[in-house]
Design a protein around this motif. Sequence first.
Motif, short mmCIF file in Angstrom:
data_model
loop_
_atom_site.label_atom_id
_atom_site.label_comp_id
_atom_site.label_asym_id
_atom_site.label_seq_id
_atom_site.Cartn_x
_atom_site.Cartn_y
_atom_site.Cartn_z
N VAL A 161 78.91 57.08 50.68
CA VAL A 161 79.92 56.49 49.80
C VAL A 161 79.28 55.91 48.55
O VAL A 161 79.71 56.19 47.42
N LEU A 162 78.23 55.12 48.73
CA LEU A 162 77.54 54.54 47.58
C LEU A 162 76.91 55.62 46.72
O LEU A 162 77.03 55.60 45.48
N GLY A 163 76.25 56.59 47.35
CA GLY A 163 75.64 57.67 46.61
C GLY A 163 76.65 58.49 45.83
O GLY A 163 76.44 58.84 44.67
N GLY A 164 77.79 58.78 46.48
CA GLY A 164 78.83 59.55 45.79
C GLY A 164 79.38 58.83 44.58
O GLY A 164 79.58 59.43 43.52
N ALA A 165 79.62 57.52 44.70
CA ALA A 165 80.14 56.74 43.57
C ALA A 165 79.13 56.68 42.44
O ALA A 165 79.47 56.85 41.26
N LEU A 166 77.87 56.44 42.79
CA LEU A 166 76.84 56.34 41.75
C LEU A 166 76.67 57.66 41.01
O LEU A 166 76.56 57.69 39.78
N ILE A 167 76.63 58.77 41.76
CA ILE A 167 76.43 60.08 41.13
C ILE A 167 77.61 60.44 40.25
O ILE A 167 77.44 61.01 39.16
N THR A 168 78.82 60.10 40.68
CA THR A 168 80.02 60.42 39.89
C THR A 168 79.99 59.75 38.52
O THR A 168 80.34 60.36 37.50
N PHE A 169 79.55 58.50 38.48
CA PHE A 169 79.62 57.74 37.23
C PHE A 169 78.30 57.70 36.45
O PHE A 169 78.31 57.58 35.22
N LEU A 170 77.18 57.82 37.15
CA LEU A 170 75.89 57.62 36.48
C LEU A 170 74.91 58.77 36.66
O LEU A 170 73.82 58.73 36.08
N GLY A 171 75.25 59.78 37.48
CA GLY A 171 74.35 60.89 37.70
C GLY A 171 73.43 60.66 38.88
O GLY A 171 73.32 59.55 39.41
N TRP A 172 72.70 61.73 39.29
CA TRP A 172 71.85 61.63 40.47
C TRP A 172 70.72 60.63 40.30
O TRP A 172 70.19 60.09 41.26
N GLN A 173 70.34 60.37 39.04
CA GLN A 173 69.25 59.42 38.80
C GLN A 173 69.56 58.04 39.35
O GLN A 173 68.65 57.28 39.74
N SER A 174 70.85 57.70 39.41
CA SER A 174 71.24 56.35 39.83
C SER A 174 70.95 56.07 41.30
O SER A 174 70.82 54.90 41.69
N ILE A 175 70.82 57.11 42.14
CA ILE A 175 70.51 56.84 43.55
C ILE A 175 69.06 56.39 43.71
O ILE A 175 68.69 55.88 44.77
N PHE A 176 68.25 56.58 42.68
CA PHE A 176 66.91 55.98 42.65
C PHE A 176 66.97 54.59 42.04
O PHE A 176 66.38 53.64 42.57
N TRP A 177 67.69 54.45 40.93
CA TRP A 177 67.74 53.16 40.24
C TRP A 177 68.32 52.05 41.12
O TRP A 177 67.88 50.91 41.04
N VAL A 178 69.26 52.37 41.96
CA VAL A 178 69.91 51.34 42.78
C VAL A 178 68.91 50.67 43.72
O VAL A 178 69.11 49.52 44.14
N ASN A 179 67.82 51.36 44.05
CA ASN A 179 66.82 50.77 44.93
C ASN A 179 66.01 49.66 44.27
O ASN A 179 65.46 48.80 44.96
N VAL A 180 65.95 49.68 42.94
CA VAL A 180 65.09 48.73 42.24
C VAL A 180 65.54 47.28 42.47
O VAL A 180 64.74 46.44 42.93
N PRO A 181 66.81 46.93 42.17
CA PRO A 181 67.19 45.53 42.44
C PRO A 181 67.16 45.18 43.92
O PRO A 181 66.81 44.04 44.28
N LEU A 182 67.51 46.13 44.79
CA LEU A 182 67.49 45.85 46.23
C LEU A 182 66.06 45.54 46.70
O LEU A 182 65.84 44.59 47.47
N ALA A 183 65.09 46.35 46.26
CA ALA A 183 63.70 46.13 46.65
C ALA A 183 63.17 44.82 46.07
O ALA A 183 62.40 44.10 46.74
N LEU A 184 63.55 44.48 44.84
CA LEU A 184 63.09 43.24 44.23
C LEU A 184 63.66 42.02 44.95
O LEU A 184 62.96 41.01 45.14
N ILE A 185 64.92 42.09 45.37
CA ILE A 185 65.52 40.99 46.13
C ILE A 185 64.81 40.83 47.47
O ILE A 185 64.49 39.72 47.90
N ALA A 186 64.54 41.98 48.15
CA ALA A 186 63.82 41.93 49.42
C ALA A 186 62.42 41.35 49.22
O ALA A 186 61.94 40.54 50.03
#
Length: 474
Positions: free
Chosen positions: A162-187
């Motif tokens: 679901v998250l991947g589909g929404a990101l790809i629809t609006f921002l392209g496949w590159q966004s499924i990599f970018w979304v990891n950046v804030p998550l990893a920094l918070i962790a």
Amino acid sequence: MTPSDDSARPRPRPRTGAAVAALSLGTLLNPLNSSMIAVALVPLQHDFEVGVTAVTWVITSFYLASAAGQPLMGRLGDRFGPRRLFLFGMLVVVLACVLTPFSGSLAAVCVGRVALAVGTATAFPSAIALLRPLAATSGVGTPRLLGRIQIANTSGAAIGPVLGGALITFLGWQSIFWVNVPLALIAFAGVWFFAPRTAEKQERTPLARTLAESDIPGILLFVATLTSLLIFLLDLHPQPLWWLLPVCAVAAVLFVWRELRTAHPFLDLRLLAANRRLMLVYLSFAIFNVVYYSAFFGLPQYLQTHGGYSAGVAGLLMFPLAAVTIVVTPLAARAIESVGLRPTLIAGAVALVVGAALLAVAAATTAPWVVLLLTAALGIPYCVVSIGMNQALYSAARPEDSGVAAGIFQTSRYVGAIVATTVLGLLFSGGATGSSWLAAVAVATALAVVHLALLVFVRPGRTRPQGASEPAAG
């Protein structure tokens, strides 16, 4: 009670909660990236102008690196400390996910996925190692803390499409990599500020011994065997690379020779040979994962190329397959306690056969309500068989072999996923059509029947008494 005592007692609980939340977030990244990619394969094909067989390496490279990385990262955590290893892994994730979106080729994307797999592979072994000091300082039981991390794993797989589909629809496949950046920094920040440092002060194993006990030659031979075989299978058309078969055979023979001679094998072949029930558990679990991942990776491709759905809609239609597990998993656990492990496993295996066969309906219609029902129907056996096979592992493995047994169990999961993507790459080489989908469903259903037949020979025995240590996470 002195003021100092009063201030010392309430502190560990919020700190523990924040630390476990950060560890859970880091642990979530591996299943999240395993499932998000399912809806990105078609966009990657279009952008890089490659076929299905080539794009499957985006999945396969991730699972190969995960299969090799999990046991190695666990041993490196013993050497450098789990907290340091976790922090290092999150930095690797950030670096990989910042650079990979700018890749100019599919090969570069695969390299980025390998780095992402290595980074996320540090999270689970680090989290498990940190649970003991967290429990000691907070008074919260280890099983409860482990349960929170397991929920994160399940949630990551559930929200991925679901998250991947929404990101790809609006921002392209590159966004499924970018979304990891804030998550990893918070962790990273959560573990940096709240995780205990006591584990880092323990006596460390010498680095030379750590590397020797990691069986790096065995890992390399394992990866070489699988990679040469996969390249051969995926490149059957137009001209098979026959020279890869002897390379695969030699690597396999050397791998077996190495694992039988070393004191700390990557895969303990002697353990498998001495425990037939355990070997059947691994085989059954690997076949189960071939069936599951055939649907999990194959259906989104089919929905996008044949059904005409966007990546976002395909992700939403896949949601029940994983989300149902959150609801049904507690019911499956109760069923094991009430009716026993064996009946529950067989019921789940029967449901797997039915669920796999029902996927053939999608060849006739890909109406949204039909796909939602099909994915929900497959989600039920997924959680029942998953928790049942975890308990079967626990029952079949000797207590002194539990750590090694759990590691091989995870490897069998990755091998099943790799085989599934390879089969899909072969069957979808001419396109994800109705006929190729039916072929994929036929293979999955046949393997589901084999899985059911194997369970006849698996004798997991009774579940262990309440209060015994938890089964290995899976």
